[in-house]
Structures are given as structure tokens and as C-alpha cells.
Motif scaffolding. Structure first.
Motif, mmCIF file in Angstrom:
data_model
loop_
_atom_site.group_PDB
_atom_site.id
_atom_site.type_symbol
_atom_site.label_atom_id
_atom_site.label_comp_id
_atom_site.label_asym_id
_atom_site.label_seq_id
_atom_site.Cartn_x
_atom_site.Cartn_y
_atom_site.Cartn_z
ATOM 1 N N LYS A 76 -59.088 50.621 -29.413
ATOM 2 C CA LYS A 76 -57.829 51.101 -29.445
ATOM 3 C C LYS A 76 -57.253 50.652 -30.906
ATOM 4 C CE LYS A 76 -53.276 51.077 -27.334
ATOM 5 N NZ LYS A 76 -52.605 50.449 -26.216
ATOM 6 N N VAL A 77 -57.605 49.606 -31.247
ATOM 7 C CA VAL A 77 -56.932 49.426 -32.672
ATOM 8 C C VAL A 77 -57.627 50.120 -33.788
ATOM 9 C CG1 VAL A 77 -56.717 47.331 -34.308
ATOM 10 C CG2 VAL A 77 -56.013 47.034 -31.957
ATOM 11 N N HIS A 78 -58.971 50.230 -33.721
ATOM 12 C CA HIS A 78 -59.651 50.925 -34.587
ATOM 13 C C HIS A 78 -59.322 52.270 -34.761
ATOM 14 C CE1 HIS A 78 -63.432 51.610 -37.168
ATOM 15 N NE2 HIS A 78 -63.557 52.567 -36.139
ATOM 16 N N ALA A 79 -59.262 52.888 -33.361
ATOM 17 C CA ALA A 79 -58.580 54.172 -33.329
ATOM 18 C C ALA A 79 -57.453 54.407 -34.250
ATOM 19 C CB ALA A 79 -58.430 54.776 -32.162
ATOM 20 N N TYR A 80 -56.689 53.494 -33.932
ATOM 21 C CA TYR A 80 -55.059 53.584 -34.627
ATOM 22 C C TYR A 80 -55.255 53.602 -36.002
ATOM 23 C CZ TYR A 80 -52.149 52.950 -30.651
ATOM 24 O OH TYR A 80 -51.116 52.920 -29.555
ATOM 25 N N ILE A 81 -56.135 52.409 -36.736
ATOM 26 C CA ILE A 81 -56.394 52.397 -38.052
ATOM 27 C C ILE A 81 -57.024 53.625 -38.620
ATOM 28 C CG2 ILE A 81 -57.665 51.389 -39.635
ATOM 29 C CD1 ILE A 81 -57.400 48.744 -38.102
ATOM 30 N N ILE A 82 -58.091 54.150 -37.887
ATOM 31 C CA ILE A 82 -58.844 55.454 -38.558
ATOM 32 C C ILE A 82 -57.940 56.697 -38.655
ATOM 33 C CG2 ILE A 82 -60.527 56.849 -38.006
ATOM 34 C CD1 ILE A 82 -61.226 54.211 -39.260
ATOM 35 N N LEU A 106 -53.861 48.155 -47.665
ATOM 36 C CA LEU A 106 -54.645 47.958 -46.376
ATOM 37 C C LEU A 106 -53.442 47.100 -45.609
ATOM 38 C CD1 LEU A 106 -58.238 47.873 -46.312
ATOM 39 C CD2 LEU A 106 -56.820 49.517 -45.138
ATOM 40 N N GLY A 107 -52.851 45.911 -46.278
ATOM 41 C CA GLY A 107 -51.923 45.012 -45.400
ATOM 42 C C GLY A 107 -50.645 45.738 -44.935
ATOM 43 N N GLU A 108 -50.126 46.590 -45.787
ATOM 44 C CA GLU A 108 -49.091 47.397 -45.485
ATOM 45 C C GLU A 108 -49.207 48.278 -44.487
ATOM 46 O OE1 GLU A 108 -45.258 48.559 -45.130
ATOM 47 O OE2 GLU A 108 -45.856 46.725 -46.225
ATOM 48 N N ILE A 109 -50.518 48.942 -44.503
ATOM 49 C CA ILE A 109 -50.913 49.896 -43.413
ATOM 50 C C ILE A 109 -51.054 49.279 -41.994
ATOM 51 C CG2 ILE A 109 -52.964 51.387 -42.896
ATOM 52 C CD1 ILE A 109 -53.117 52.089 -45.758
ATOM 53 N N TYR A 110 -51.847 48.224 -42.258
ATOM 54 C CA TYR A 110 -51.774 47.330 -40.777
ATOM 55 C C TYR A 110 -50.442 47.169 -40.151
ATOM 56 C CZ TYR A 110 -56.649 46.658 -42.074
ATOM 57 O OH TYR A 110 -58.137 46.813 -42.390
ATOM 58 N N LYS A 111 -49.566 46.632 -41.060
ATOM 59 C CA LYS A 111 -48.083 46.212 -40.562
ATOM 60 C C LYS A 111 -47.614 47.545 -39.872
ATOM 61 C CE LYS A 111 -43.951 44.389 -42.373
ATOM 62 N NZ LYS A 111 -43.120 43.784 -43.340
ATOM 63 N N GLU A 115 -46.242 47.811 -36.016
ATOM 64 C CA GLU A 115 -45.191 48.410 -35.621
ATOM 65 C C GLU A 115 -45.092 49.288 -34.567
ATOM 66 O OE1 GLU A 115 -43.077 48.428 -39.121
ATOM 67 O OE2 GLU A 115 -42.840 46.514 -39.579
ATOM 68 N N ARG A 116 -45.906 50.518 -34.959
ATOM 69 C CA ARG A 116 -46.071 51.754 -34.268
ATOM 70 C C ARG A 116 -46.475 51.540 -32.918
ATOM 71 N NH1 ARG A 116 -49.117 56.493 -36.701
ATOM 72 N NH2 ARG A 116 -50.727 54.865 -36.199
ATOM 73 N N ALA A 117 -47.610 50.597 -32.903
ATOM 74 C CA ALA A 117 -48.448 50.413 -31.579
ATOM 75 C C ALA A 117 -47.664 49.693 -30.654
ATOM 76 C CB ALA A 117 -49.739 49.774 -31.913
ATOM 77 N N ILE A 120 -45.028 52.044 -29.262
ATOM 78 C CA ILE A 120 -45.666 53.028 -28.239
ATOM 79 C C ILE A 120 -45.890 52.238 -27.024
ATOM 80 C CG2 ILE A 120 -47.797 53.993 -27.685
ATOM 81 C CD1 ILE A 120 -47.918 54.927 -30.692
ATOM 82 N N THR A 121 -46.389 50.888 -27.050
ATOM 83 C CA THR A 121 -46.574 50.093 -25.864
ATOM 84 C C THR A 121 -45.266 49.730 -25.206
ATOM 85 O OG1 THR A 121 -48.402 49.140 -26.998
ATOM 86 C CG2 THR A 121 -47.744 47.823 -24.984
ATOM 87 N N TRP A 122 -44.119 49.586 -25.961
ATOM 88 C CA TRP A 122 -42.792 49.136 -25.409
ATOM 89 C C TRP A 122 -42.513 50.370 -24.463
ATOM 90 C CZ3 TRP A 122 -38.010 51.165 -25.979
ATOM 91 C CH2 TRP A 122 -36.857 50.360 -25.456
ATOM 92 N N ARG A 123 -42.496 51.695 -25.053
ATOM 93 C CA ARG A 123 -42.074 52.767 -24.461
ATOM 94 C C ARG A 123 -42.835 53.071 -23.128
ATOM 95 N NH1 ARG A 123 -42.310 57.486 -28.269
ATOM 96 N NH2 ARG A 123 -43.665 56.108 -29.534
ATOM 97 N N PHE A 124 -44.118 52.901 -23.045
ATOM 98 C CA PHE A 124 -44.905 53.060 -21.834
ATOM 99 C C PHE A 124 -45.190 52.175 -21.053
ATOM 100 C CE2 PHE A 124 -46.336 56.455 -24.937
ATOM 101 C CZ PHE A 124 -46.075 57.502 -24.312
ATOM 102 N N SER A 125 -44.645 51.081 -21.013
ATOM 103 C CA SER A 125 -44.597 49.934 -20.199
ATOM 104 C C SER A 125 -43.752 49.969 -19.224
ATOM 105 C CB SER A 125 -44.644 48.692 -20.990
ATOM 106 O OG SER A 125 -43.760 48.465 -21.989
#
Length: 125
Positions: A76-82, A106-111, A115-117, A120-125
């Protein structure tokens, strides 16, 4: 006890796990035990060993399930990054320059992805 402590200390250097591994102690010779107090300890350790052996199939299934969950999270993390990197790549011109720019940030992109993930997790939990 000193031998047991030394054994655990040595195993701690070899076995890379967060928790201390269980080492069972016992007497495996056919002669009667010379010290009766040890008999109680050895019998209790033997019962613990048999109980742990009986629970191996259940523990193996849990371990497999935990490994599957861990791998799914990594995918899932890999899919978010790609996905994020693909969205930012140009479709035709300037791919090489953009690729270098993305690698540099990349550091900024990971951040941003984190935050987006979490949003998303918070909205669907």
C-alpha cells in the motif's frame, strides 16, 4: 542461574528479536535427580515446553497472518509513492529533469504522502 544468564546474554547478541526468547531448562538423563528442588523446576519447564509445542500450529497461523498484513501495508505504501511520483511526472517533455527534481525532494514527497494517507485512514476508520 549464572549459566542461564550467560546463555541469555549470548543469545541476545545472536538472535535479533525485540523480546527475549524462551529457553527451557531440564534434565535429560535417566538417573534420578540428586536435588529434589530441581525436580519441581524441571517438571514445570517440561509442562511449559509441551504446552508451547502444542500451540505451534496456532502460532504459525498467526505469524503467517501478521506477515501477510505487514506485506500488504508495504504494498500500500509502495502504491502511494508510485502514484504520487507518476502524477508529478510530465507525460512527454522534461522527464529527465523532473526525475532528478523528484529524487532530490523525496523527503518532502514522503511527508506529503504520509499526511495524505493518515487523512484517508482517519476518514475511513
Amino acid at each position: 542461574m549464572r549459566v542461564y544468564g550467560a546463555l541469555m546474554w549470548s543469545l541476545g547478541k545472536i538472535v535479533n528479536t525485540p523480546e527475549v526468547i524462551r529457553v527451557y531448562i531440564g534434565s535429560f538423563w535417566s538417573h534420578p535427580l540428586l536435588i529434589p528442588d530441581n525436580r519441581k523446576l524441571f517438571e514445570a519447564e517440561e509442562q511449559d515446553l509441551f504446552k508451547d509445542i502444542q500451540s505451534l500450529p496456532r502460532n504459525a497461523a498467526l505469524r503467517k497472518l501478521n506477515d501477510l498484513i505487514k506485506r500488504a501495508r508495504l504494498a500500500k505504501v509502495h502504491a502511494y509513492i508510485i502514484s504520487s511520483l507518476k502524477k508529478e511526472m510530465p507525460s512527454v517533455f522534461g522527464k529527465e529533469n523532473k526525475k532528478k527534481e523528484l529524487i532530490g525532494s523525496l523527503g518532502e514527497i514522503y511527508k506529503r504522502i504520509r499526511e495524505r494517507a493518515s487523512d484517508i485512514t482517519w476518514r475511513f476508520s
